[in-house]
Design a protein around this motif. Structure first.
Motif, mmCIF file in Angstrom:
data_model
loop_
_atom_site.group_PDB
_atom_site.id
_atom_site.type_symbol
_atom_site.label_atom_id
_atom_site.label_comp_id
_atom_site.label_asym_id
_atom_site.label_seq_id
_atom_site.Cartn_x
_atom_site.Cartn_y
_atom_site.Cartn_z
ATOM 1 N N UNK A 11 -65.887 42.554 80.602
ATOM 2 C CA UNK A 11 -66.626 41.657 79.702
ATOM 3 C C UNK A 11 -65.644 40.819 78.890
ATOM 4 N N UNK A 12 -64.662 41.479 78.310
ATOM 5 C CA UNK A 12 -63.653 40.773 77.506
ATOM 6 C C UNK A 12 -62.941 39.714 78.340
ATOM 7 N N UNK A 13 -62.524 40.078 79.551
ATOM 8 C CA UNK A 13 -61.833 39.135 80.433
ATOM 9 C C UNK A 13 -62.727 37.941 80.759
ATOM 10 N N UNK A 14 -63.984 38.195 81.115
ATOM 11 C CA UNK A 14 -64.919 37.125 81.445
ATOM 12 C C UNK A 14 -65.087 36.156 80.276
ATOM 13 N N UNK A 15 -65.329 36.701 79.079
ATOM 14 C CA UNK A 15 -65.561 35.855 77.910
ATOM 15 C C UNK A 15 -64.320 35.039 77.552
ATOM 16 N N UNK A 16 -63.176 35.697 77.526
ATOM 17 C CA UNK A 16 -61.938 34.992 77.161
ATOM 18 C C UNK A 16 -61.569 33.958 78.216
ATOM 19 N N UNK A 17 -61.697 34.306 79.493
ATOM 20 C CA UNK A 17 -61.422 33.331 80.562
ATOM 21 C C UNK A 17 -62.337 32.111 80.439
ATOM 22 N N UNK A 18 -63.596 32.348 80.096
ATOM 23 C CA UNK A 18 -64.542 31.240 79.930
ATOM 24 C C UNK A 18 -64.140 30.343 78.766
ATOM 25 N N UNK A 19 -63.728 30.947 77.679
ATOM 26 C CA UNK A 19 -63.328 30.181 76.495
ATOM 27 C C UNK A 19 -62.050 29.391 76.777
ATOM 28 N N UNK A 20 -61.092 30.031 77.407
ATOM 29 C CA UNK A 20 -59.811 29.368 77.669
ATOM 30 C C UNK A 20 -59.915 28.313 78.769
ATOM 31 N N UNK B 90 -62.233 35.709 68.256
ATOM 32 C CA UNK B 90 -60.873 35.401 67.793
ATOM 33 C C UNK B 90 -60.199 34.386 68.702
ATOM 34 N N UNK B 91 -60.406 34.517 70.004
ATOM 35 C CA UNK B 91 -59.825 33.570 70.956
ATOM 36 C C UNK B 91 -60.401 32.174 70.734
ATOM 37 N N UNK B 92 -61.718 32.099 70.587
ATOM 38 C CA UNK B 92 -62.368 30.796 70.368
ATOM 39 C C UNK B 92 -61.897 30.165 69.063
ATOM 40 N N UNK B 93 -61.836 30.952 68.001
ATOM 41 C CA UNK B 93 -61.411 30.411 66.707
ATOM 42 C C UNK B 93 -59.970 29.928 66.750
ATOM 43 N N UNK B 94 -59.116 30.617 67.495
ATOM 44 C CA UNK B 94 -57.714 30.193 67.629
ATOM 45 C C UNK B 94 -57.608 28.843 68.330
ATOM 46 N N UNK C 185 -63.071 39.988 70.282
ATOM 47 C CA UNK C 185 -61.902 39.382 70.927
ATOM 48 C C UNK C 185 -62.219 37.959 71.377
ATOM 49 N N UNK C 186 -63.422 37.760 71.912
ATOM 50 C CA UNK C 186 -63.836 36.414 72.319
ATOM 51 C C UNK C 186 -63.914 35.490 71.105
#
Length: 82
Positions: free
Chosen positions: A27-36, A65-69, A62-63
């Motif tokens: 789930x974390x990988x999917x969300x972060x990959x989508x955001x990035x 924090x990645x999006x906000x960054x 985690x998603x």
């Protein structure tokens, strides 16, 4: 695992499984990959979700924090009171 659509600049994702320890890494990988890769703005629609444990919540954070960054945001909708 997710149904995903793009609405303008916002990715809308809808989990099709519980968010728990057994799938939190995926789930974390999917969300972060989508955001990035696509959009730093995301809505997570939780209307069909029945259960989230601390690992699933960690994936959502985690998603966020990645999006906000990247100057974006993650919002939740369809939360249940039960």
């Amino acid at each position: 695992m997710f149904e995903k659509t793009q609405v303008g600049e916002v990715a809308v994702v809808k989990p099709k499984e519980n968010l728990e320890a057994s799938n939190s890494s995926a789930v974390k990988k999917f969300l972060i990959d989508s955001i990035e890769g696509e959009s730093n703005r995301m809505v997570v629609d939780l209307t069909e979700l029945r259960f989230v444990d601390s690992s699933g919540l960690g994936a959502l954070i985690a998603a966020l924090k990645t999006a906000q960054a990247k100057g974006g945001d993650v919002r939740l909708c369809g939360l249940s009171s039960s």
